[in-house]
Design an enzyme around this catalytic site. Structure first.
Site, PDB file in Angstrom:
ATOM      1  N   LYS A 170      27.138  -5.579 -10.837  1.00 60.86           N
ATOM      2  CA  LYS A 170      27.426  -6.692 -11.873  1.00 60.86           C
ATOM      3  C   LYS A 170      26.359  -7.744 -11.748  1.00 60.86           C
ATOM      4  CE  LYS A 170      31.214  -9.940 -12.983  1.00 60.86           C
ATOM      5  NZ  LYS A 170      31.142 -11.522 -12.447  1.00 60.86           N
TER       6      LYS A 170
ATOM      7  N   TYR B  73      24.305 -11.332  -7.191  1.00 62.49           N
ATOM      8  CA  TYR B  73      23.891 -12.657  -7.526  1.00 62.49           C
ATOM      9  C   TYR B  73      22.795 -13.112  -6.744  1.00 62.49           C
ATOM     10  CZ  TYR B  73      28.313 -12.524 -10.388  1.00 62.49           C
ATOM     11  OH  TYR B  73      29.401 -12.046 -11.022  1.00 62.49           O
TER      12      TYR B  73
END
EC number: 4.1.2.13
Length: 281
Positions: free
Chosen positions: A191, A156
């Site tokens: 992810k 992220y």
């Protein structure tokens, strides 16, 4: 020894990925990361046993949770469903200027004792605390790989410099950079954020150099078809699936949504057709 370890990693990854190389994983770390208010739309799902039972019944490929919830509800994750234990997190209660750090709340040995098939950790690439998270991730990867366990990175990109230079964290150049950094730091699965288009997400997949890239599901969409379309675009771009939380547990009846997602992820079905088949529209 190396060969044995890599067999262990490959075998455990197969508990998440079907033969098509794709996976649909349920995320259950929101009670810690965002707070229990995330469950207010469907309050019974604040009980992890209730929601995990539902997602497993619907045919989910894997479940991701923090160690404490695995102790409480791990028994609900049937042997044919992959269990991913996330070792880092943060609360929304900590001061704003410290929100860009994920702290370790358990260790690789703890995840293994809980029966994990994979171990996950978040790195906020571009954060002022990037160095601490890189070191944390390096330690997790080094030890987990020694024992034959795959490691998932929630890549992220976040931080003031990103906003200043690129405008937003979802800019494909930023997401692509995070995916590449995840691959270069030893992740076995990544992810990350949706970049807004199939073309740009394909570049994220390319940058990951063969490490499977899964969509981070994000906030609940009011219209289920909108979310199914994003997941479909991810698959079309070469993505390996999605890790979904709010788009599942904030729905009164999450099972049709999961079944529609399975149609999109594993059967390449058109999002509207999948939604109709499961009675979502």
């Amino acid at each position: 020894m190396d060969a044995l370890q890599s067999v262990g990693i490959r075998r455990r990854l197969k508990r998440f990925f079907r033969r098509d190389g794709r996976a649909l994983i349920f995320a259950m770390d929101h009670g810690f990361e965002h707070g229990p208010t995330d469950f207010e739309p469907v309050w019974e799902h604040v009980n992890p046993r209730v929601i995990i039972r539902k997602v497993v019944r619907a045919g989910i490929d894997g479940v991701m949770m923090l160690p404490g919830i695995a102790r409480i509800a791990g028994d609900e994750v049937k042997p044919n469903v992959g269990l991913m234990i996330k070792l880092t997190s943060k609360t929304n209660l900590r001061p704003k200027d410290e929100q860009l750090m994920q702290s370790q709340l358990a260790f690789v040995d703890d995840a293994i004792k809980l029966g994990a098939d994979a171990i996950a950790a978040t790195v906020y690439w571009g954060s002022p605390q990037e160095d601490a998270m890189m070191r944390q991730f390096a330690e997790i990867v080094s030890y987990a790989h020694d024992l034959g366990f795959p490691v998932v990175q929630f890549a992220y990109p976040r931080g003031p410099y990103i906003n200043e230079k690129y405008g937003k964290k979802e800019d494909y150049r930023v997401v692509m950079y995070g995916a590449r950094a995840a691959a270069e730091s030893g992740a076995d699965m990544i992810k990350t954020y949706w970049t807004g288009s199939r073309e740009t997400f394909a570049k994220v997949v390319d940058a990951a150099a063969g490490v499977p890239v899964l969509l981070s599901g994000g906030a609940k969409t009011e219209n289920p078809v909108d979310f199914l379309k994003v997941v479909w675009e991810v698959i079309e771009a070469g993505g390996a699936g999605a890790v979904v939380g709010r788009n599942i547990f904030q729905r009164e009846n999450p099972e049709p949504m999961i079944k529609a997602l399975i149609r999109v992820v594993h059967r390449n079905e058109d999002p509207e057709e999948a939604a109709k088949a499961e009675g979502l529209i």
